[in-house]
Design a protein around this motif. Structure first.
Motif, short mmCIF file in Angstrom:
data_model
loop_
_atom_site.label_atom_id
_atom_site.label_comp_id
_atom_site.label_asym_id
_atom_site.label_seq_id
_atom_site.Cartn_x
_atom_site.Cartn_y
_atom_site.Cartn_z
N LEU A 100 52.81 29.45 37.97
CA LEU A 100 53.80 30.30 37.30
C LEU A 100 53.69 30.29 35.78
CD1 LEU A 100 56.12 32.21 37.53
CD2 LEU A 100 57.68 30.32 37.82
N PRO A 101 53.42 29.14 35.14
CA PRO A 101 53.38 29.20 33.68
C PRO A 101 52.19 30.00 33.13
CG PRO A 101 53.71 26.96 34.43
CD PRO A 101 53.33 27.77 35.62
N VAL A 102 51.02 29.94 33.78
CA VAL A 102 49.84 30.58 33.17
C VAL A 102 49.16 31.60 34.07
CG1 VAL A 102 47.67 30.18 32.00
CG2 VAL A 102 49.46 28.47 31.85
N PHE A 103 48.68 31.15 35.23
CA PHE A 103 47.79 32.01 36.01
C PHE A 103 48.45 33.29 36.47
CE2 PHE A 103 45.92 27.78 36.43
CZ PHE A 103 44.63 28.06 36.05
N LEU A 104 49.64 33.16 37.06
CA LEU A 104 50.30 34.36 37.58
C LEU A 104 50.61 35.36 36.47
CD1 LEU A 104 52.71 33.06 40.36
CD2 LEU A 104 50.91 34.75 40.61
N PRO A 105 51.29 34.95 35.39
CA PRO A 105 51.58 35.94 34.35
C PRO A 105 50.32 36.49 33.69
CG PRO A 105 52.33 33.77 33.68
CD PRO A 105 51.93 33.66 35.10
N MET A 106 49.25 35.67 33.65
CA MET A 106 48.01 36.15 33.05
C MET A 106 47.45 37.27 33.91
SD MET A 106 45.91 33.72 30.92
CE MET A 106 44.45 33.02 31.55
N ALA A 107 47.41 37.07 35.22
CA ALA A 107 46.92 38.11 36.12
C ALA A 107 47.77 39.37 35.97
CB ALA A 107 46.95 37.60 37.56
N ILE A 108 49.08 39.17 35.86
CA ILE A 108 49.96 40.33 35.74
C ILE A 108 49.76 41.01 34.39
CG2 ILE A 108 52.41 40.82 35.37
CD1 ILE A 108 52.33 38.73 38.02
N GLY A 109 49.53 40.20 33.35
CA GLY A 109 49.25 40.78 32.04
C GLY A 109 48.01 41.66 32.08
#
Lengths: 299, 402
Positions: A100-109
Motif C-alpha cells: 500500500l505505501p509504494v507499489f500499489l499507488p505507483m502502479a496506479i500513478g
C-alpha cells in the motif's frame, strides 16, 4: 437558443446515443487498458510481491522459529508479519500493508498518469474525441477505468496473498488484532472488506494522477509527476513538525484498513479515510473536468 | 485547378459543441475551488459547532452530584477513551524520556501490562474499554495496525499484543495479588478511564478543597454536569480538576487536570464514544492464537521480578508523608545515598544537575526535578521529597525535616 443547442437538437434523433453507449466507451477503455503489456506487467509485479513475501517467511521460519526472532529481537517486524506462519490469511494483510505505501499507488500513478496524457502523447486523443461522446463522458470513462484498476490491482495482491498463504501455511480460525477469535469464513469476509478499503484508499491518488494527466501531453511526465508527488506527500506525512497538515494528506489514513480487523470494527479512522478520499476525488475530479473540457487538444 | 486549402481545422469546435472559450474556461475552475472551499468550511465549522453545546439541565449541588457518582450502578459499558497527557517530564540527554526508561526496564516481547502503562505517560492514546460487571472487563490500546488488549474474564487475565503476537497470562488478580494493588493486571489499565480517575480525585476531596458544579457540557454526545475541584492551598501545582458527569446515569465521562502554571491540560481523559448497553460476550473471550509466545505469570523469572517489585513497594510504603491535602510531600530515603547512574562521565549529582535545577537551603544543597505537575527534590545526602507542590514548598519540607 445558441447555435450549439440548435445543432444538438437537430442531430439528436439521428445519433442519439443509447444508454449503453457510455458503457461501450467504458468497455473499450477498459479493454485497451487491461490488454496493454504495461498493465499486465504491473499486475504481474504486484502479484509477485505476496508470493515472494510468503516464500521468504517460509524459508526464514523453516527451522521452526517464528518470524523476526533471529534479528536481534526488537521483535516488531512490519505489520501482521508475526502471524503469517500461524495463519496464511495474514499474508494477505501483510502484503497489502507492504504494497500500500509504494507499489500499489505507483502502479496506479502509472495507469492514471498515462490515461489522458498518454493518448495525447501518441496522438490518439483527437481520434477519441472525434467520436460523438463528448469530453466529459470520455473523462468519466477514463476515470472509471482508473478506479477499476485500483480495484483489480488490490484484488490481484489480495488473491496472490491468499493463494500463497493457503499453499505455504496453515489456515484456520482468525485471531483478530483485538484478541478475539472469529471463524475462517468471517475472516475471509473481513479480508474482502480489507481489500475493499485498500482499493478505496487508492482512489484519491488515482484522481490526482488523472488530473495531472490532463495538464500535460506527455505520458511520462504525468506518471513521473504523480509518482513524485506520491513520494513527496509520504515523506511530508512522516515529518512530526508538519502534524497540522498531515490529516489532509491522502496517504495519512491508509493504514486504517487494519481497523477492520479490530473487534468491534473501529470506525474513527476508517470514516476519516473515506471522507478524505472522497474529498480528493471531488476536488481533483472536478479540476480534471475543468481542465480537460476547456483545454486545446493539439495532438 | 483546385484551390489548396489547409487541411488542419484549427479550433472550430468541430468535435465538441459546448467547449467554452476564454472567460468561460475560468468559470469551470470555480467547480474544484468551490468543492475545496466547502470542504474547508465544513472542517472549520463542524467541530466549532459541536463543542458549543452546553445543555440545559436542572440545577444540582456539588454534594448531590458527588453522592450520585458514588451511587452510580452502571456496570455495563463500552466505548472509546482518549487519553492525552502532557506532564512535561524532562528528557534525558540523547532524547530518552523518563517514561521510556520506566517502560524499558521490562523485557521486550513481553506482553505484561506494566510495560505498556509507561507508554501512556506521554502523548495521546486511544483506548477502547468494555465492561460487564466486575467479572468481565477489557481494555485495549489502539496502535497503528496493532492493538494491545487486556482481557479479564472471571479468574483469568489475558494480555495480548498483536504487534508481536505475544500473550501474557495470569490467574485471577485476587488470587495472584495477595493484597498488592499494583499487581492487579486489569486494574492497571482500567484505572485510565475517566471513571477511575474521577474516583481517585473525589477520594482526595477534603476540607482543603473547593468543590462546585460548574455548568454543563456535552461529552461523547451525552449531557453532562461539570464538577470543578480546586485545591485551596496555594503551594499545590494542581490548578483545577474538572470532571464531566453523565446527567442520566452519573458515570464520569471526562476528567481534565490543569496545572497551576496554565497551558494545556496535564491529564485529559475522556470518552469519545460511549454505550451503556451490554457488550458482546465474545469480546471477553480469549484463546491464545497458534504460535503466540505465551508468558505465564507464575514463571520463576516473573516471580523474582514481582518479588523485587514488591520489596520496592514495601520500601516505598514506608515513606513519610508530611503536609496535608494537596500539599502533601512524600519523603523517602535512598539507601546508600544517590544511586550510581548509568551516565558515562560525571557523577550522579552532575547527571541530575543536567536534568534539574540546583537549589540550596537550610537542609544543604540538592537538585529539583520539575515536571508540570510533580516536583521532586533530591538532596545531596540522599533524601528525596516528592509532591504535587511548587519548589519552595519542597525546600520548606526539606528544611523542616532537617
Amino acid at each position: 437558443m445558441s447555435q450549439a443547442e440548435v445543432k444538438r437538437a437537430a442531430g439528436a434523433p439521428a445519433r442519439r446515443p443509447s444508454p449503453l453507449w457510455t458503457l461501450a466507451l467504458f468497455r473499450s477503455e477498459l479493454g485497451t487498458t487491461f490488454r496493454r503489456w504495461r498493465t499486465i506487467a504491473l499486475l504481474g509485479v504486484l502479484a509477485a510481491i505476496p508470493v515472494l513475501t510468503g516464500i521468504a517467511v517460509k524459508i526464514e521460519t523453516s527451522d521452526g522459529g517464528s518470524f523476526g526472532e533471529g534479528r536481534g529481537g526488537d521483535g516488531q517486524g512490519p505489520a501482521f508479519f508475526s502471524q503469517i506462519t500461524n495463519n496464511g490469511i495474514f499474508l494477505v494483510f501483510a502484503s497489502l500493508a507492504a504494497t500500500l505505501p509504494v507499489f500499489l499507488p505507483m502502479a496506479i500513478g502509472v495507469i492514471a498518469g498515462d490515461s489522458i496524457a498518454g493518448e495525447a502523447g501518441s496522438g490518439t486523443l483527437r481520434y477519441l474525441l472525434v467520436a460523438p461522446a463528448g469530453r466529459t463522458r470520455l473523462l468519466l470513462a477514463k476515470f472509471t477505468t482508473v478506479m477499476a484498476f485500483c480495484l483489480v490491482a488490490t484484488g490481484v495482491v489480495a488473491a496472490a496473498g491468499l493463494a500463497t498463504g493457503a499453499l505455504l501455511f496453515p489456515l484456520g480460525d482468525v485471531t483478530l488484532i483485538s484478541g478475539t477469535t472469529v471463524s475462517f469464513t468471517d475472516g475471509l469476509l473481513r479480508t474482502l472488506a480489507v481489500a475493499g478499503v485498500v482499493a478505496y484508499s487508492l482512489i484519491g491518488v488515482a484522481t490526482v494522477g488523472l488530473f495531472i494527466s490532463t495538464l500535460t501531453s506527455s505520458g511520462i511526465a504525468a506518471m513521473a509527476a504523480t509518482v513524485g508527488l506520491l513520494i513527496t506527500v509520504q515523506i511530508l506525512d512522516t515529518i512530526p513538525q508538519l502534524h497540522a497538515i498531515q490529516p489532509y494528506l491522502f496517504p495519512h489514513y491508509w493504514l486504517s484498513f487494519a481497523d477492520v480487523l479490530r473487534d468491534p470494527v473501529y470506525w474513527d479512522q476508517l470514516t476519516k479515510n473515506f471522507e478524505l478520499q472522497a474529498l480528493y476525488v471531488a476536488v481533483f475530479g472536478s479540476a480534471a473536468w475543468a481542465r480537460f473540457t476547456a483545454k486545446d487538444i493539439t495532438a | 485547378m483546385a484551390r489548396i486549402r489547409p487541411t488542419q481545422v484549427a479550433d472550430d469546435g468541430f468535435w465538441d459543441e459546448d467547449r467554452p472559450k476564454g472567460r468561460h474556461k475560468a468559470v469551470r475552475y470555480a467547480a474544484p475551488v468551490a468543492v475545496a472551499g466547502i470542504a474547508a468550511a465544513t472542517i472549520g465549522l463542524v467541530p466549532a459547532l459541536a463543542s458549543t453545546g452546553s445543555p440545559d439541565l436542572p440545577k444540582i449541588t456539588a454534594e448531590e452530584l458527588i453522592s450520585k457518582i458514588a451511587a452510580s450502578d452502571a456496570e455495563q459499558l463500552s466505548g472509546s477513551v482518549k487519553i492525552t497527557t502532557d506532564l512535561g517530564i524532562p528528557s534525558l540527554p540523547g532524547g530518552v524520556s523518563l517514561g521510556d526508561l520506566a517502560g524499558g526496564q521490562q523485557g521486550k516481547g513481553d506482553a505484561a501490562p506494566e510495560s505498556k502503562l509507561a507508554e501512556l505517560v506521554s502523548g495521546s492514546h486511544t483506548l477502547r474499554v468494555a465492561a460487564d460487571g466486575p467479572e468481565r472487563q477489557r481494555v485495549s490500546i489502539i496502535e497503528k495496525a496493532a492493538e494491545y488488549s487486556v482481557i479479564h474474564n472471571g479468574d483469568e487475565v489475558w494480555a495480548y499484543n498483536s504487534a508481536d503476537n505475544s500473550v501474557y497470562h495470569a490467574k485471577s488478580p485476587e488470587k495472584a495479588a495477595k493484597g498488592d494493588h499494583r499487581r492487579e493486571a486489569p486494574g492497571d489499565l482500567s484505572d485510565l478511564t475517566p471513571r477511575e480517575a474521577a474516583k481517585k480525585a473525589l477520594a482526595a476531596v477534603d476540607d482543603t478543597t473547593q468543590v462546585k458544579v460548574d455548568g454543563t457540557a456535552r461529552v461523547a454526545g451525552r449531557d453532562a454536569y461539570q464538577l470543578l475541584i480546586r485545591p485551596k492551598q496555594s503551594d499545590s501545582t494542581v490548578g483545577s480538576i474538572r470532571i464531566a458527569v453523565d446527567a442520566h446515569n452519573w458515570v464520569p465521562l471526562k476528567f481534565t487536570l490543569e496545572p497551576k502554571s496554565g497551558g494545556k491540560a496535564a491529564i485529559d481523559v475522556a470518552f469519545t464514544e460511549v454505550d451503556f448497553g451490554k457488550p458482546k460476550a465474545s469480546s471477553f473471550r480469549f484463546t491464545p492464537p497458534k504460535g503466540a509466545k505465551v508468558t505465564e505469570e507464575g514463571r520463576a523469572e516473573h516471580k523474582a521480578k514481582a518479588k523485587g517489585e514488591e520489596q520496592g513497594l514495601r520500601e516505598l510504603s514506608k515513606l513519610n508523608v508530611v503536609g496535608k491535602g494537596w500539599d502533601s510531600v512524600a519523603r523517602l530515603d535512598l539507601p546508600g545515598g544517590l544511586p550510581a547512574s548509568a551516565s558515562g562521565g560525571g557523577g550522579p549529582s552532575e547527571f541530575l544537575g543536567g536534568l534539574g535545577k540546583k537549589v540550596k537551603g537550610d537542609f544543604g544543597s540538592g537538585t529539583v526535578l520539575s515536571t508540570r505537575l510533580v516536583n521532586a527534590l533530591i538532596t545531596d545526602d540522599g533524601k528525596v521529597f516528592v509532591g504535587a507542590v511548587d519548589k519552595s514548598a519542597l525546600i520548606d519540607a526539606a528544611d523542616a525535616a532537617k
